[in-house]
Design a protein around this motif. Structure first.
Motif, short mmCIF file in Angstrom:
data_model
loop_
_atom_site.label_atom_id
_atom_site.label_comp_id
_atom_site.label_asym_id
_atom_site.label_seq_id
_atom_site.Cartn_x
_atom_site.Cartn_y
_atom_site.Cartn_z
N ASP A 181 30.61 45.86 31.60
CA ASP A 181 30.51 44.29 30.95
C ASP A 181 31.41 43.67 30.35
OD1 ASP A 181 28.71 42.68 30.64
OD2 ASP A 181 27.27 43.50 29.62
N PHE A 182 31.94 43.21 31.63
CA PHE A 182 33.22 41.73 30.93
C PHE A 182 33.17 40.87 30.49
CE2 PHE A 182 33.03 41.82 35.61
CZ PHE A 182 33.23 40.18 36.39
N GLN A 183 31.36 39.99 30.63
CA GLN A 183 30.28 39.59 30.10
C GLN A 183 31.81 37.80 30.04
OE1 GLN A 183 29.32 40.07 25.48
NE2 GLN A 183 30.00 42.12 26.30
N MET A 184 31.27 37.08 29.50
CA MET A 184 32.28 35.92 30.16
C MET A 184 33.39 35.02 29.16
SD MET A 184 30.47 34.57 32.22
CE MET A 184 30.40 33.20 32.97
N PHE A 185 34.06 36.31 28.15
CA PHE A 185 34.99 35.41 27.66
C PHE A 185 36.22 35.25 28.62
CE2 PHE A 185 32.99 38.63 24.85
CZ PHE A 185 32.67 37.73 24.14
N ASP A 186 36.77 36.00 29.46
CA ASP A 186 37.97 35.45 30.74
C ASP A 186 36.75 34.98 31.68
OD1 ASP A 186 39.19 36.68 28.19
OD2 ASP A 186 39.02 38.59 28.92
N TRP A 187 36.35 35.06 31.83
CA TRP A 187 35.52 34.64 33.41
C TRP A 187 36.41 33.53 34.55
CZ3 TRP A 187 32.87 35.79 36.71
CH2 TRP A 187 32.25 35.53 36.89
N ASN A 188 37.45 32.79 33.78
CA ASN A 188 38.11 32.06 35.39
C ASN A 188 39.21 32.04 34.90
OD1 ASN A 188 38.65 30.50 37.90
ND2 ASN A 188 38.88 28.90 35.92
N ASP A 189 40.03 33.50 34.04
CA ASP A 189 41.77 33.53 33.27
C ASP A 189 41.58 34.76 34.44
OD1 ASP A 189 43.60 34.76 32.67
OD2 ASP A 189 42.74 33.98 31.12
N GLU A 190 42.42 34.83 35.45
CA GLU A 190 42.71 35.63 36.71
C GLU A 190 43.94 36.51 36.25
OE1 GLU A 190 45.40 35.82 40.74
OE2 GLU A 190 44.58 33.61 40.53
N GLU A 191 44.78 36.21 34.92
CA GLU A 191 45.66 36.96 34.65
C GLU A 191 44.65 38.31 33.86
OE1 GLU A 191 49.19 37.60 35.25
OE2 GLU A 191 48.40 35.80 36.51
N GLN A 192 44.24 37.25 32.85
CA GLN A 192 42.86 38.15 32.18
C GLN A 192 42.60 39.37 32.87
OE1 GLN A 192 44.27 38.76 29.32
NE2 GLN A 192 43.18 41.13 28.99
N ASN A 193 42.15 39.35 33.99
CA ASN A 193 40.98 39.60 34.50
C ASN A 193 41.44 41.12 34.97
OD1 ASN A 193 38.11 39.28 34.49
ND2 ASN A 193 38.62 36.95 34.88
N ALA A 194 42.76 40.04 35.82
CA ALA A 194 43.78 41.36 36.88
C ALA A 194 43.63 42.19 35.55
CB ALA A 194 44.84 41.22 36.70
N LYS A 195 44.50 41.87 33.89
CA LYS A 195 44.90 43.06 33.45
C LYS A 195 43.63 44.38 33.12
CE LYS A 195 48.74 39.97 30.46
NZ LYS A 195 48.55 39.92 29.59
N ASN A 196 42.44 43.57 32.94
CA ASN A 196 41.41 44.53 32.30
C ASN A 196 40.86 45.08 33.41
OD1 ASN A 196 40.90 42.40 29.98
ND2 ASN A 196 39.64 41.36 30.64
N PHE A 197 40.80 45.12 34.82
CA PHE A 197 39.92 45.69 35.93
C PHE A 197 41.55 46.88 35.91
CE2 PHE A 197 37.13 42.86 36.95
CZ PHE A 197 36.48 43.03 37.24
N SER A 198 42.59 46.21 35.75
CA SER A 198 43.64 47.31 35.95
C SER A 198 43.90 48.77 34.74
CB SER A 198 45.17 46.66 36.05
OG SER A 198 45.36 45.25 37.27
#
Length: 682
Positions: A344-361
């Protein structure tokens, strides 16, 4: 079918008829078909800007493909003329053939004779759509578009085919064919044909019947060799639906249990809705078969993830993260986000492509069979989707970087669109519409992957067609058990007697307690034809006296004690599948509980064990509430003896029923307590 390639990819099309022929031309033009189209009509001079020819003889050449939108009698005449002119093939749209009774059946025989060596699709069908070269041999609108590659869909319903072309879920279709009456182009022919096309990635089936299971298996094996997975929707599961199939097609729908058994045997995934069929084909087109059902799931909503978890069947799971991956993910995400799967990655990094890529990686640094990100997009006509890009692109990047197969899944179909699906597909990510249908699609890919990890199954057993009409001899219980004993299945010690005096003598020779049964009586328990646990001469004598109005002969058996579980083992025959094996929970409640599994023959030890494990009574075999484990190995041995009896002579046993096969404690074997066999006297 050796020259079917010419028909499938025509450079010239002859369209016969009025409105239907005009639609073939219109749709081919819309799809950018670059070959020649020759309208044929006895009166018109121009159709959609093209010169009209009067007859087959008037055509400027031999057409690669012909569409016959004319009545059934004229269809036969034109087919004969086309065959004589060495045409590539014809779609026969007309109805009123075998599905219309005796007169129609005779006309269908005439059509077959008229066609000679020329391929035919139909009659009684819409026809063939080729989205690779734009040839639309189809008498109606269609909703597809040109593609460079896609799936092939084979349907036994023209209207279902029409509806499938209208899907807006982003499934690229290379070919669509409606089989109709399958006069010369049957299901297995279509599978063979499309499996060999380079532009086909997977094959989808909408089936009303399964005309030739053995030929079907052979065709599926060819598709497997060529790396073309198959998913099917088979209708006719209910009694009403089966009757409708018969009335509509003049063919049997087939036993649904045996269809399931065949699909599992050959590695065809089965779905239960058209939506799930589309989603499964999308998964197979983009990702191919999956090695397993271990899912990494992410969403901004715990509610979405709960829906996802509730929708998963037994073949899918969201395994917990390892300690190493948990630590890595915890170091990457916002401090208020829990590092776990589901994520559940919530909305903290919602539109941050770089951070979402790090999280999912970080999440996908653990090995999963597929990663699923639940995203529901706003409607594009009234809302703004732009801020959804960060989560989407971050997830896609992580999937690429980690080499993980990936899907973006909406909670229902309205919240993901065809343009989104097309965009994701270019990045090798599948877009799935709806949790239930999307998970069904993933499950289908898992099922195919599991089947392809096993050796190709041996061909199913078929007996001669004459078995249905043979003269049958019914063996009574004593004769049936004697035959089973000779084959290697133990039966209780017993003697056949004819009066109370002989019964008492037999009981004393066998040793008490004993069982007394009336021979030649079906459903003995229902009519008082069985007495168990008799412990002295008076009880035995009285039992025979009571049964004297049921039979003139009786079976005296040594009572079997120490029974842990009871099974039924049977052999039955199906008009399409031939002889098959049935195993299930046995005893007097067998018809009430209906706890059975069907096994096509030949079978294996592994398949029998798998079937037994699926039964509701399976816990009894493993030791239930303090009872000892059953002798499972002996039970499987006995089942395989029955299978071998049929496999060694498929025409001999018309029907066999062992109920119950009593399973003793582990190491103590089994006993056939009751049996009935019907034999082919020939």
């Amino acid at each position: 079918m050796s020259n079917f390639e010419r028909f499938l990819k025509p450079h010239s099309i002859a369209a016969f008829g009025g409105a239907n022929a005009a639609e073939v031309i219109r749709q081919s033009d819309l799809m950018g078909y670059e070959g020649e189209i020759w309208p044929v009509h006895p009166q018109k001079t121009e159709i959609l800007g093209r010169k009209v020819y009067r007859s087959v003889a008037d055509l400027p050449g031999s057409p690669d493909a012909a569409y016959l939108g004319v009545n059934r009698n004229l269809t036969i005449d034109i087919v004969r003329e086309l065959a004589a002119r060495d045409a590539g093939g014809a779609v026969c749209y007309a109805t009123g053939f075998v599905e219309a009774g005796e007169e129609g059946a005779e006309l269908q025989r005439q059509l077959l004779d008229a066609s000679g060596d020329m391929p035919i699709i139909g009659p009684n069908c819409y026809g063939l759509l080729n989205y690779l070269n734009g040839a639309m041999l189809w008498p109606d609108q269609q909703g597809g578009q040109r593609v460079e590659e896609g799936v092939a869909i084979i349907t036994m319903s023209s209207n279902v085919g029409f509806n499938l072309t209208m899907q807006r879920r982003g499934l690229p279709v290379a070919y669509m064919v409606s089989l109709g009456n399958k006069l010369k182009f049957d299901l297995h022919d279509a599978i063979h044909t499309f499996a060999q096309q380079e532009g086909v990635t997977a094959i989808g089936l909408f089936l009303e019947t399964l005309p030739d299971p053995k030929a079907f298996q052979e065709a599926v094996n060819v598709a497997r060799e060529l790396g073309k997975p198959i998913v099917a929707m088979k209708v006719g599961r209910s009694e009403v639906a089966q009757k409708m199939v018969v009335s509509h097609t003049a063919s049997l729908a087939g036993s649904d249990d045996l269809v399931n058994a065949l699909f599992e045997r050959v590695g065809v995934a089965r779905v239960n809705s058209l939506e799930a069929l589309i989603e499964a084909l999308k998964v197979l087109h983009v990702l191919g078969p999956l090695k397993g059902g271990r899912i990494a799931a992410g969403s901004t909503s715990g509610g979405d993830l709960t829906l996802l978890a509730d929708g998963m069947g037994p073949g899918l799971s969201m395994p917990p993260l390892s300690e190493k991956v948990t630590k890595h993910l915890r170091e990457t995400v916002h401090e208020r986000i829990v590092a776990a799967n589901p994520f559940d990655f919530q909305m903290f990094d919602w539109n941050d492509e770089e951070q979402n890529a790090k999280n999912f990686s970080a999440l996908l640094s653990q090995e999963f069979d597929i990663a699923v990100c639940v995203l529901d997009y706003p409607r594009s006509d009234r809302c703004d989707q732009s801020t959804w890009g960060g989560a989407e692109r971050g997830f896609v990047r992580a999937a690429k970087e980690t080499g993980t197969k990936a899907a973006i899944l909406s909670t229902f179909s309205d919240t993901i669109s065809e343009p989104v699906a097309a965009r994701l597909m270019k990045d090798g990510v599948v877009a799935l519409a709806g949790i239930d249908d999307g998970l069904a699609g993933i499950q289908a890919a898992v099922d195919v992957g599991a089947a392809w990890s096993q050796p190709v199954a041996s061909p199913i057993l078929k007996s001669s067609d004459q078995v249905q009409d043979v003269s049958v001899k019914v063996l009574d219980e004593a004769e049936s058990k004697a035959l089973l004993s000779r084959a290697g299945i133990p039966a209780p010690l017993s003697q056949v007697v004819h009066n109370p005096k002989e019964a008492v003598a037999a009981a004393e020779a066998l040793g008490y307690p004993v069982v007394v049964k009336a021979l030649g009586v079906a459903h003995k328990t229902d009519v008082g034809g069985v007495r168990i646990n008799l412990r002295d001469a008076d009880q035995v004598s009285a039992a025979v006296e009571v049964m004297s109005d049921l039979s003139e002969s009786y079976l005296i058996e040594k009572m079997v004690e120490g029974v842990v579980a009871e099974l039924i083992v049977g052999v039955a025959r199906d008009a399409q599948f031939g002889p098959y094996l049935l195993v299930g929970g046995g005893g007097i409640l067998v018809e009430l509980m209906k706890d059975t599994a069907s096994l096509l023959l030949p079978t294996t030890r592994e398949k029998v064990l798998h079937a037994l494990a699926q039964l509701k009574c399976a816990p009894l075999l493993n030791g239930f509430r303090g009872a000892p484990p059953a002798d499972l190995n002996a039970a499987v041995d006995a089942i395989l003896v029955v299978a071998n009896m049929v496999e060694s002579d498929p025409d001999s046993i018309v029907e066999l029923d062992i109920n119950p096969l009593m399973i003793l404690a582990e190491g103590q074997g089994v006993v056939a307590a009751d049996a009935l066999i019907r034999m082919n006297q020939n």
